[in-house]
Design a protein around this motif. Structure first.
Motif, PDB file in Angstrom:
ATOM      1  N   LEU A 127       0.849  -1.192   0.000  1.00 32.55           N
ATOM      2  CA  LEU A 127       0.000   0.000   0.000  1.00 32.55           C
ATOM      3  C   LEU A 127       0.884   1.242   0.000  1.00 32.55           C
ATOM      4  N   ARG A 128       0.674   2.047  -1.036  1.00 32.71           N
ATOM      5  CA  ARG A 128       1.439   3.301  -1.152  1.00 32.71           C
ATOM      6  C   ARG A 128       0.487   4.411  -1.565  1.00 32.71           C
ATOM      7  N   LYS A 129       0.920   5.617  -1.279  1.00 27.18           N
ATOM      8  CA  LYS A 129       0.152   6.779  -1.729  1.00 27.18           C
ATOM      9  C   LYS A 129       0.297   6.881  -3.249  1.00 27.18           C
ATOM     10  N   GLU A 130      -0.753   6.588  -3.934  1.00 28.64           N
ATOM     11  CA  GLU A 130      -0.742   6.611  -5.398  1.00 28.64           C
ATOM     12  C   GLU A 130      -1.966   7.379  -5.882  1.00 28.64           C
ATOM     13  N   ARG A 131      -1.831   7.925  -7.116  1.00 24.43           N
ATOM     14  CA  ARG A 131      -2.980   8.556  -7.756  1.00 24.43           C
ATOM     15  C   ARG A 131      -3.687   7.512  -8.605  1.00 24.43           C
ATOM     16  N   PRO A 132      -4.929   7.179  -8.302  1.00 18.95           N
ATOM     17  CA  PRO A 132      -5.652   6.205  -9.125  1.00 18.95           C
ATOM     18  C   PRO A 132      -5.674   6.589 -10.600  1.00 18.95           C
ATOM     19  N   LYS A 133      -5.665   7.898 -10.909  1.00 18.78           N
ATOM     20  CA  LYS A 133      -5.659   8.321 -12.308  1.00 18.78           C
ATOM     21  C   LYS A 133      -4.395   7.851 -13.010  1.00 18.78           C
ATOM     22  N   ALA A 134      -3.256   7.916 -12.293  1.00 16.28           N
ATOM     23  CA  ALA A 134      -1.999   7.480 -12.901  1.00 16.28           C
ATOM     24  C   ALA A 134      -2.032   5.987 -13.177  1.00 16.28           C
ATOM     25  N   VAL A 135      -2.601   5.211 -12.256  1.00 16.13           N
ATOM     26  CA  VAL A 135      -2.709   3.759 -12.451  1.00 16.13           C
ATOM     27  C   VAL A 135      -3.607   3.472 -13.645  1.00 16.13           C
ATOM     28  N   SER A 160     -13.706 -13.992  -8.743  1.00 20.34           N
ATOM     29  CA  SER A 160     -13.348 -14.424  -7.385  1.00 20.34           C
ATOM     30  C   SER A 160     -12.017 -13.819  -6.967  1.00 20.34           C
ATOM     31  N   MET A 161     -11.087 -13.724  -7.915  1.00 21.24           N
ATOM     32  CA  MET A 161      -9.800 -13.110  -7.597  1.00 21.24           C
ATOM     33  C   MET A 161      -9.954 -11.617  -7.361  1.00 21.24           C
ATOM     34  N   VAL A 162     -10.832 -10.942  -8.142  1.00 23.12           N
ATOM     35  CA  VAL A 162     -11.093  -9.518  -7.927  1.00 23.12           C
ATOM     36  C   VAL A 162     -11.659  -9.289  -6.527  1.00 23.12           C
ATOM     37  N   LYS A 163     -12.611 -10.138  -6.125  1.00 26.12           N
ATOM     38  CA  LYS A 163     -13.215 -10.024  -4.790  1.00 26.12           C
ATOM     39  C   LYS A 163     -12.149 -10.159  -3.701  1.00 26.12           C
ATOM     40  N   LYS A 164     -11.280 -11.139  -3.840  1.00 26.05           N
ATOM     41  CA  LYS A 164     -10.244 -11.368  -2.828  1.00 26.05           C
ATOM     42  C   LYS A 164      -9.246 -10.219  -2.798  1.00 26.05           C
ATOM     43  N   LEU A 165      -8.883  -9.681  -3.963  1.00 24.48           N
ATOM     44  CA  LEU A 165      -7.943  -8.554  -3.990  1.00 24.48           C
ATOM     45  C   LEU A 165      -8.551  -7.315  -3.350  1.00 24.48           C
ATOM     46  N   CYS A 166      -9.859  -7.096  -3.590  1.00 22.42           N
ATOM     47  CA  CYS A 166     -10.520  -5.941  -2.967  1.00 22.42           C
ATOM     48  C   CYS A 166     -10.541  -6.081  -1.446  1.00 22.42           C
ATOM     49  N   ALA A 167     -10.886  -7.275  -0.968  1.00 24.35           N
ATOM     50  CA  ALA A 167     -10.936  -7.498   0.479  1.00 24.35           C
ATOM     51  C   ALA A 167      -9.562  -7.350   1.098  1.00 24.35           C
ATOM     52  N   LEU A 168      -8.512  -7.739   0.348  1.00 24.65           N
ATOM     53  CA  LEU A 168      -7.152  -7.708   0.889  1.00 24.65           C
ATOM     54  C   LEU A 168      -6.597  -6.286   0.939  1.00 24.65           C
ATOM     55  N   THR A 169      -7.088  -5.413   0.072  1.00 27.95           N
ATOM     56  CA  THR A 169      -6.528  -4.056  -0.027  1.00 27.95           C
ATOM     57  C   THR A 169      -7.532  -2.978   0.398  1.00 27.95           C
ATOM     58  N   ASN A 170      -8.484  -3.334   1.255  1.00 29.07           N
ATOM     59  CA  ASN A 170      -9.443  -2.383   1.838  1.00 29.07           C
ATOM     60  C   ASN A 170     -10.320  -1.705   0.796  1.00 29.07           C
ATOM     61  N   MET A 171     -10.677  -2.433  -0.240  1.00 27.54           N
ATOM     62  CA  MET A 171     -11.585  -1.901  -1.251  1.00 27.54           C
ATOM     63  C   MET A 171     -12.866  -2.744  -1.266  1.00 27.54           C
ATOM     64  N   LYS A 172     -13.895  -2.196  -1.908  1.00 28.49           N
ATOM     65  CA  LYS A 172     -15.174  -2.888  -2.009  1.00 28.49           C
ATOM     66  C   LYS A 172     -15.581  -2.982  -3.468  1.00 28.49           C
ATOM     67  N   ILE A 173     -16.247  -4.087  -3.799  1.00 25.23           N
ATOM     68  CA  ILE A 173     -16.705  -4.307  -5.165  1.00 25.23           C
ATOM     69  C   ILE A 173     -18.226  -4.348  -5.191  1.00 25.23           C
ATOM     70  N   GLU A 174     -18.807  -3.788  -6.251  1.00 25.12           N
ATOM     71  CA  GLU A 174     -20.261  -3.738  -6.408  1.00 25.12           C
ATOM     72  C   GLU A 174     -20.586  -3.948  -7.879  1.00 25.12           C
ATOM     73  N   ILE A 175     -21.567  -4.838  -8.141  1.00 25.06           N
ATOM     74  CA  ILE A 175     -21.962  -5.079  -9.524  1.00 25.06           C
ATOM     75  C   ILE A 175     -23.438  -4.779  -9.691  1.00 25.06           C
ATOM     76  N   GLU A 176     -23.802  -4.300 -10.897  1.00 24.35           N
ATOM     77  CA  GLU A 176     -25.200  -3.987 -11.178  1.00 24.35           C
ATOM     78  C   GLU A 176     -25.449  -4.108 -12.669  1.00 24.35           C
ATOM     79  N   ASN A 177     -26.635  -4.601 -13.006  1.00 28.11           N
ATOM     80  CA  ASN A 177     -27.050  -4.662 -14.400  1.00 28.11           C
ATOM     81  C   ASN A 177     -27.524  -3.277 -14.834  1.00 28.11           C
TER      82      ASN A 177
END
Length: 623
Positions: free
Chosen positions: A467-475, A590-607
């Protein structure tokens, strides 16, 4: 029209047959456990109910016997009383001769009187005694507390004693006379001369001629002095008796005494018996207030059953004499017995409510809970087993899928390499295109292998979170720069929309995790919307209040609502394995879900109709 692989159909049928067999096995196990337990619990309940019924019967028997014995004891005590006590005077033997004393019954039976002994069963204060009486051989009423003034001894008493309660005594005597008349209790010899006969024959003849006379049950030996003292009250002219009727035989004679009998009115009970002095019949008895007497005799039951769910009734000729306890419409008669003589015309009825088998109900309730626990345990085991089997099946599918996914790029690489190696491609433009295909398939193979390795790291908790201070726009810019060509190569257009506020926002994120998440989300969109009429992938970076999120949208078919919660499971694929038309291994989301949980992020899906929108919420901006 899609073609269904026959082998897949057979595999599908076998799988469902296996599931059915597993369910039948678990149902059979439950039945094997449940049926004996159910039988055991119901048998125990029946035994408990029978025990409760037995307790009720025992209580009924106890109440009946207790009351019967108390009444019998009271009856026996009075029944065994000497005939002499009913007279005015008693003769007792003293030194030098005999002495005459007043009978106990000479005193007026009043609870306030000097002779009210609270240890005596014969006082009104204890059992409702009204008074004792006799009916002479000539049919006249004699009461020891109100002597007949026409006789010598009666007249002497009225002349020599002062009775303050004379009027009350007379009223009581009149009441007794009235009761005897109402109940037809009388005495009297035939109005003719009885020839002198042998004693036994004479008595038998009297029994034949006076059928109402009772049969003696015991004999009391009396002396001439005692008999004369007893009969002093009736010593007057009597034309109903011939002078030749034998009364005494020598100095002693037998007094034959019958058992007491009972007759009653609505308020009083009359106990009476017949005695025979020689051949002379005399009726003796006493009157009690029915309410006082029965209440006294049933004191124990009244105390015992005041609060219990039982009720007792004493019934005489269909008339309720006394009710003990309280009962309602739910009570039923548990016993209806006759009391022992002389109370044989009184019925003892006992009521009880429905059997309150609380212990049995507790057993049934406990059994039900046990069966529910067993069922829950079996269902849990079944689901756990099914989940393990399903996971194993998914792993097997994953192995098949990953094998296919690996073989496809390898086959393409090998084909293009052979074409170039054998110089079968003369056109330089085609050569360059084939080189590009080889590089593309190699990238695809590399991503696939990297996904498997990343999943392995995540499952083994070996992902190195940085975890580092990063700009999401740069990523996001780096991702677009490296992956846009792959999107365009598959015939899709990529649009990127970034809020102005998001340009310089820096937060704690794991750069590699975000890149991996974007790659998997875009790959999913490309894969499942390849047949969409509008081929576009949209990526958004938005800031809303304290929330910053990254969204990836396609215009494909979306996900059925019933599958929304399942798409994050390992190796899960929305499409049926028999008919699926898209490639993939089922590990991306499933890997996206695990990565979000591991890095303090949340995932949401909608049609979004059309398409699917996946939002990745970064950690709050104030962290």
């Amino acid at each position: 029209m899609r073609q269904v692989n026959l082998k897949s159909v057979v595999s599908y049928i076998k799988k469902h047959q296996a599931v059915l067999k597993e369910r039948l096995v678990f149902i059979s196990i439950f039945l094997v456990i449940a049926i004996p337990l159910t039988i055991l619990f119901f048998k125990t309940y029946e035994q408990s109910t029978a025990l409760e019924e037995k307790k009720i019967e025992e209580r009924i028997d106890s109440a009946y016997e207790s009351l019967r014995l108390r009444l019998s004891s009271d009856f026996s005590l009075e029944n065994s009383r000497s005939y002499k006590d009913y007279g005015i005077l008693n003769s007792i033997t003293v030194i030098g001769g005999n002495s005459r004393l007043f009978s106990e019954f000479f005193s007026y039976p009043d609870s306030s009187g000097p002779y009210c002994d609270f240890d005596s069963l014969y006082r009104q204060c204890r059992k409702g005694l009204v008074g004792h009486f006799q009916i002479s051989h000539s049919g006249e009423l004699l009461t020891p507390f109100y002597p007949d003034t026409s006789t010598g001894i009666g007249k002497s008493m009225w002349d020599n004693f002062s009775f303050d309660d004379q009027e009350q005594r007379k009223k009581t005597r009149d009441l007794i006379q009235h009761l005897l008349d109402v109940l037809d209790i009388k005495n009297g010899l035939p109005k003719r001369t009885v020839q002198t006969l042998d004693s036994t024959e004479a008595i038998d003849q009297l029994y034949d001629e006076i059928p109402d006379l009772q049969i003696p049950t015991r004999v009391e030996l009396t002396s001439e002095e005692e008999a004369l003292t007893y009969m002093a009250e009736t010593a007057k002219n009597d034309t109903t008796i011939a002078p030749d009727i034998p009364i005494f035989n020598g100095s002693n004679t037998n007094v034959n005494i019958t058992d007491l009998k009972i007759r009653m009115t609505s308020d009083y009970m009359v106990f009476f018996r017949t005695i025979y002095i020689g051949m002379l019949p005399i009726v003796q008895g006493f009157v009690v207030d029915k309410g006082i007497y029965l209440n006294y005799m049933t004191q124990e039951e009244q105390l015992a059953y005041a609060e219990l769910p039982y009720a007792i009734e004493l019934v005489y000729e269909d008339k309720v004499l006394l009710t003990i306890g309280k009962y309602n419409d739910s009570y039923e008669v548990r016993t209806n017995r006759q009391l022992s003589p002389p109370y044989e015309r009184i019925s003892f009825k006992m009521y009880a409510g429905p059997t309150a088998n609380s212990a049995g109900l507790t057993i049934l309730f406990s059994g039900l809970i046990l069966l529910v626990v067993v069922a829950v345990c079996l269902v849990t085991i079944y689901r756990f087993t099914r989940s393990r089997l399903a996971l194993a099946a998914k792993r097997q599918d994953f192995v098949s899928a990953i094998t296919h996914e690996l073989k496809t790029p390898l086959t393409a690489i090998k084909m293009y390499a052979e074409l170039l190696q054998n110089s079968w491609v003369a056109n330089e433009e085609k050569k360059q295109r084939y080189y590009g295909q080889i590089a593309s398939e190699a990238d695809r193979l590399s991503r696939l292998i990297q996904n498997v390795l990343n999943l392995s790291k995540l499952d083994g908790n070996r992902w190195n979170v940085q975890l580092r201070k990063e700009r999401p726009k740069a990523v996001l810019d780096d991702f677009v720069a490296t992956y846009s060509k792959n999107i365009e190569k598959q015939g899709f257009e990529l649009t990127v929309s970034i809020d102005t506020d998001a340009n310089n926002v820096a937060i704690l994120i794991d750069r590699d995790a975000v890149m991996q998440i974007l790659m998997n989300l875009v790959d999913n969109s490309l894969k499942f919307s390849k047949n969409a009429s509008y081929k576009m992938i949209s990526i958004e970076l938005r800031v809303s209040g304290g929330d910053m999120y990254l969204a990836v949208r396609d215009y494909g078919p979306g996900i059925p609502p019933a599958e929304m919660k399942k798409v994050f499971q390992e190796f899960y694929r929305v499409e049926n394995e028999m008919t699926r038309s898209t490639s993939g291994t089922g590990i991306g989301l499933s890997m996206v879900k695990k990565l979000c949980a591991l890095t303090n992020m949340k995932i949401e899906i909608e049609n979004t109709n059309p398409g699917l929108r996946t939002k990745i919420h970064f950690p709050p901006l104030d962290i």
